[in-house]
Structure formats: structure tokens, C-alpha cells
Design an enzyme around this catalytic site. Sequence first.
Site, short mmCIF file in Angstrom:
data_model
loop_
_atom_site.label_atom_id
_atom_site.label_comp_id
_atom_site.label_asym_id
_atom_site.label_seq_id
_atom_site.Cartn_x
_atom_site.Cartn_y
_atom_site.Cartn_z
N ASN A 1 8.01 -7.54 3.35
CA ASN A 1 7.98 -8.51 2.27
C ASN A 1 9.69 -9.13 2.35
O ASN A 1 10.31 -8.43 2.02
CB ASN A 1 7.69 -8.03 0.94
CG ASN A 1 6.66 -8.96 0.31
OD1 ASN A 1 6.29 -8.52 -1.06
ND2 ASN A 1 6.34 -10.04 0.53
N CYS B 1 7.94 -8.73 -8.79
CA CYS B 1 7.54 -8.63 -7.53
C CYS B 1 7.98 -7.09 -7.08
O CYS B 1 9.12 -6.68 -7.31
CB CYS B 1 8.38 -9.52 -6.61
SG CYS B 1 8.23 -9.42 -5.08
N GLY B 2 6.85 -6.44 -6.70
CA GLY B 2 7.20 -4.95 -6.44
C GLY B 2 8.16 -4.59 -5.54
O GLY B 2 9.10 -3.92 -5.55
N ASN B 3 8.12 -5.19 -4.23
CA ASN B 3 8.76 -5.04 -3.17
C ASN B 3 10.36 -5.85 -3.29
O ASN B 3 11.33 -5.30 -3.02
CB ASN B 3 8.63 -5.60 -1.76
CG ASN B 3 7.53 -4.60 -1.32
OD1 ASN B 3 7.53 -3.24 -1.23
ND2 ASN B 3 6.25 -5.30 -0.82
N ASN C 1 -3.51 -13.64 -7.14
CA ASN C 1 -3.10 -12.96 -5.91
C ASN C 1 -4.26 -12.20 -5.45
O ASN C 1 -5.06 -11.93 -6.21
CB ASN C 1 -1.86 -12.21 -5.97
CG ASN C 1 -0.64 -12.79 -6.31
OD1 ASN C 1 0.07 -13.40 -5.41
ND2 ASN C 1 -0.32 -12.73 -7.70
N GLU D 1 -0.99 -13.97 -1.30
CA GLU D 1 0.08 -14.20 -2.15
C GLU D 1 0.07 -15.60 -2.62
O GLU D 1 0.63 -16.44 -2.13
CB GLU D 1 1.48 -13.62 -1.81
CG GLU D 1 1.69 -12.25 -1.70
CD GLU D 1 2.81 -11.88 -2.01
OE1 GLU D 1 3.62 -12.08 -2.98
OE2 GLU D 1 3.23 -11.05 -1.02
N CYS E 1 2.69 -6.60 -0.13
CA CYS E 1 2.68 -6.85 -1.37
C CYS E 1 2.61 -5.62 -2.41
O CYS E 1 1.91 -4.90 -2.49
CB CYS E 1 1.49 -7.64 -1.78
SG CYS E 1 1.60 -8.26 -3.64
N GLY E 2 4.10 -5.45 -3.01
CA GLY E 2 4.08 -4.18 -3.91
C GLY E 2 3.09 -4.23 -5.11
O GLY E 2 2.48 -3.26 -5.20
N THR E 3 3.33 -5.26 -5.88
CA THR E 3 2.29 -5.11 -6.89
C THR E 3 0.76 -5.33 -6.43
O THR E 3 0.02 -4.53 -7.21
CB THR E 3 2.45 -6.73 -7.86
OG1 THR E 3 2.27 -7.84 -7.06
CG2 THR E 3 3.75 -6.51 -8.52
#
Length: 231
Positions: free
Chosen positions: A17, A76-78, A178, A196, A206-208
Site C-alpha cells: 500500500n 487507513c490501516g497501512n 471498499n 479500494e 488494504c489494512g482495514t
Amino acid sequence: MAIKDLEKVVRMHGAGNKFLIIDEFSGSKISDRDKQEFVLENAKKGGVDGIIFVQNANGKVKMNYYDRDGTKSMMCGNGLRCTARYSFDKGYIQNASEIITGDGLKRVSVREDGLIEADMGIPRHFRRIAENDFFVFTGVPHYVRFVGDITKAEAFEDGRKIRYNQDLQRALGYKSLNVNFAMLSGKNKIGLMTYEAGVEDITEACGTGSVATAYVAAKERGVQFPASVYN
């Protein structure tokens, strides 16, 4: 304003990401009203999925995140993990700290081996849509579909249809969906492709979405933790 006009810009990625980090901890050269235009001009040109503005909020690090299309996103997780790594390297946070996001405070830690861990919080608003389709919110809204197998081209086409399905948008209460396509492998392995919103493409990770998919897989398909998600 162009990237070349800024002093502190770093390109980073979390599991593929890709982001630009704009350091505003000591002040901003880009007003909030101009950030969307800045992102639209520079994100796609820079080959990144989004741009993160690292800011100072009364001594705490704040992550202000924009998707490639200029949309301001809550989480955004990442991007959070990249923000944590950048902020640790700059001395803005300790190896265990909290970062402010649009989805509230998130605990992060920098391990001795260099890996970045982030507590994403508790998934919310879970719903079953169909036999293999589910919805859950993990800082941003995620539609999770379990599939036997899927190509990147198929994930793009189907993901785009779901993302822009107005009936789903009305039913779920979110316009920006997403879409995660999950492929189970055993009791603790998940293959994942994510379309996304805001990037409008299949991203490398995608982290989330990984969190959302693992949550649904454990709740509905018997996946056991700790689980590995292969983006």
C-alpha cells in the site's frame, strides 16, 4: 503547490500500500482548503494510493489521510503503520504510543525487529447481506465477499459494480464502499483482493480490509486466530 516545493516528503509503503508522507508537524505549507487539490495533482502522478499529512495535535501525532481521488478518509490501516514508523524515526512518538485518526485514537507500537503493530479497534456495524456477502466497519466501510477463486480483472469488475451499487449504498448508509474478495485456505489463512474506494482500483494491500475480512471469516467461517491474510 507541487511536491518539489515542500521540504519534508517521504514515499513509504505498508505491505505494498503506497503513500506519500507530508511532514506538517512543525507547521503546514498547504492549507486545509487546498489539500484536496494538492492530492488530486500529486497522488496519481506520484504512483501512490494516498497522501498522509503528519500533524501535531497538542503534542500528539495526528494522521490526516486523503485517498488518491482527493477524498478525505477517516482511516487507513497501512497508512497508520507508515505514520507510526515515520513518526518513530523522527522522534515524534516512542516505541509504544497513540496516533490520532479520523476514527479516534489508535494504539501503535514499533517492535524491536522493526515490525509495526496497530490496534485497529473493534469492528462495528456487522451485517449479513447474502450467503457469502457481509458488511463491517473497521474505520472505513467494507463489503466482504467469500469466493472460491477470482482473477484480478474479475475482482476489479465485480468490485466496481458493488462499490457503485446505489441500492447497497442506501441500505448500508455509506456511499464509499471498499470491496474485499476473500479466499479461505485452511483454518487460519485468507487470500484477499481489495477494490479500494478512493483509489478506484485493486490495491496491493488494504489494512482495514484485512481486519474486516479476518473478523468476518472468524465470525462466519470458523477461521481461527491468529490468522494470516495474504493480500
